[in-house]
Design a protein around this motif. Structure first.
Motif, short mmCIF file in Angstrom:
data_model
loop_
_atom_site.label_atom_id
_atom_site.label_comp_id
_atom_site.label_asym_id
_atom_site.label_seq_id
_atom_site.Cartn_x
_atom_site.Cartn_y
_atom_site.Cartn_z
N UNK A 123 0.80 -1.22 0.00
CA UNK A 123 0.00 0.00 0.00
C UNK A 123 0.84 1.26 0.00
N UNK A 124 0.50 2.19 0.90
CA UNK A 124 1.20 3.48 0.95
C UNK A 124 2.64 3.31 1.41
N UNK A 125 3.01 2.10 1.84
CA UNK A 125 4.40 1.82 2.19
C UNK A 125 5.35 1.92 1.01
N UNK A 126 4.84 2.10 -0.19
CA UNK A 126 5.70 2.30 -1.36
C UNK A 126 6.45 3.63 -1.29
N UNK A 142 21.86 -4.97 -7.98
CA UNK A 142 20.83 -5.93 -8.35
C UNK A 142 19.67 -5.75 -7.38
N UNK A 143 18.47 -5.48 -7.88
CA UNK A 143 17.34 -5.26 -6.99
C UNK A 143 16.05 -5.76 -7.61
N UNK A 144 15.06 -5.94 -6.73
CA UNK A 144 13.73 -6.38 -7.14
C UNK A 144 12.71 -5.78 -6.20
N UNK A 145 11.56 -5.38 -6.73
CA UNK A 145 10.46 -4.84 -5.93
C UNK A 145 9.23 -5.74 -6.06
N UNK A 146 8.67 -6.11 -4.91
CA UNK A 146 7.36 -6.75 -4.85
C UNK A 146 6.43 -5.75 -4.18
N UNK A 147 5.40 -5.32 -4.89
CA UNK A 147 4.53 -4.25 -4.43
C UNK A 147 3.09 -4.75 -4.39
N UNK A 148 2.56 -4.86 -3.17
CA UNK A 148 1.20 -5.34 -3.00
C UNK A 148 0.23 -4.23 -2.63
N UNK A 149 -1.02 -4.43 -2.98
CA UNK A 149 -2.07 -3.48 -2.64
C UNK A 149 -3.42 -4.16 -2.72
N UNK A 196 14.28 -4.49 2.39
CA UNK A 196 13.61 -3.27 2.86
C UNK A 196 12.11 -3.46 2.73
N UNK A 197 11.41 -3.24 3.84
CA UNK A 197 9.97 -3.47 3.85
C UNK A 197 9.25 -2.32 4.54
N UNK A 198 8.14 -1.91 3.97
CA UNK A 198 7.28 -0.89 4.58
C UNK A 198 5.85 -1.16 4.16
N UNK A 199 4.94 -1.05 5.13
CA UNK A 199 3.54 -1.30 4.83
C UNK A 199 2.77 -1.55 6.09
N UNK A 200 1.61 -2.18 5.99
CA UNK A 200 0.77 -2.42 7.17
C UNK A 200 1.42 -3.41 8.13
N UNK A 201 0.98 -3.37 9.38
CA UNK A 201 1.58 -4.19 10.43
C UNK A 201 1.54 -5.68 10.10
#
Length: 323
Positions: A123-126, A142-149, A196-201
């Motif tokens: 979510x807004x953790x992006x 080298x990087x990768x993003x997994x983005x959930x919503x 690196x992680x940011x988002x809901x609890x």
């Protein structure tokens, strides 16, 4: 110098809301400029700002723009109908051309150098993740993003990220794919990889559990709300000595150090009052801290040299603080 003294890189000034724009369902981006066109302060990926929306309404939002562009600061704000009212004020009352005060930037989510990165955003953790991705890409890492919503239309900057970075970005709308497959991402520890992680609890808790067997220091995360049970311990009375002010104060079981210090007339920077923003961080000179914040890492808490006085308390009968 006390941590609670404004550092030279932090500012407190009036800025102009140059543009407010919708970037997803329930999300607006604010672009802030100096009223006189002067450069705004430098910042690094992971930093956040305090928006002083009213004298009694101060909220923290992660910077999501380009650290190299000193002409603007940008934050994105999710409308939270069940929140404390700050996001609704941003969405319903702020308009282009309005002026508001900001404090910061402040950074408790520092971006470390690594050979590889795995970014996990919910979510807004992006928002704090975006400048990190740009920095990692610029370094050739080298990087990768997994983005959930919840849905595709609720995921701010989803199309922008996909267009810029292609298949390094995996969008995971829950209504289409269910919950993110964190076991597949994190089940096998990887060396020389920063997570690196940011988002809901719920997301943070799951990622922490799966990263227990990763190398020490691999996981970096930031919370927007207090972790479950953070302030649930026994509350007893204790004394706090303020080394700079020469005061010794009693903190009763039903009050915080911050409340008692402010009542004594000692000025302290504070904002969230729930142990998540870091504004009230204060150096500890003596005594053992009962840490109840949701910000410091286990190692930082064990060092016992700093605390968030809005929620944390004393393990014993006395603390000495650099205030």
């Amino acid at each position: 110098m006390s941590l609670n003294t404004l550092p030279k890189t932090e500012l407190d000034l009036e800025v102009l809301l140059a543009r407010k724009e919708v970037v997803a369902d329930g999300v607006v981006r604010l672009t802030l400029r100096h009223p006189e066109g002067e450069p705004l302060p430098p910042w690094e990926p992971g930093a956040h700002l305090d928006l002083v929306l009213r004298p009694d309404v101060v909220r923290q939002y992660s910077l999501c723009g380009d650290p190299g562009d000193r002409s603007v600061l940008q934050v994105a704000v999710l409308r939270q109908p069940e929140g404390r009212g700050g996001s609704q004020l941003v969405h319903d009352e702020l308009s282009d051309g309005d002026r508001l005060r900001i404090r910061g930037p402040r950074n408790h989510f520092g971006f470390v150098k690594s050979k590889r990165y795995l970014f996990i955003a919910g979510g807004i953790g992006i928002t704090p993740i975006m400048p990190m991705i740009a920095a990692a890409d610029a370094r050739g890492a080298d990087w990768r993003l997994i983005y959930g919503g919840r849905t595709s239309t609720s995921m701010a900057f989803r199309d922008e990220l996909a267009q810029k970075y292609g298949d390094r970005v995996t969008a995971w709308p829950q209504d289409e794919h269910g919950l993110m497959d964190l076991q597949a991402l994190l089940g096998k520890p990887q060396k020389r990889t920063a997570v690196y992680c940011c988002g809901p609890e719920r997301l943070l808790t799951a990622v922490q559990e799966l990263c227990r067997f990763w190398p020490s220091g691999a996981l970096h995360f930031e919370r927007f709300t207090p972790k479950q049970g953070a302030d649930s311990g026994e509350r007893t009375e204790f004394e706090v000595e303020l080394a700079q002010s020469g005061l010794t104060l009693t903190v009763p079981e039903d009050r915080s150090i911050l409340q008692v210090v402010e009542d004594a007339g000692v000025p302290v920077l504070s904002s969230c009052q729930e142990g998540t923003c870091g504004t009230c961080e204060t150096s500890v000179l003596d005594g053992v801290v009962d840490h109840r914040d949701s910000l410091l890492s286990d190692d930082e808490q064990a060092a016992n040299d700093t605390m968030m006085i809005c929620v944390s308390r004393a393990c014993g009968r006395r603390l000495v603080l650099d205030l």
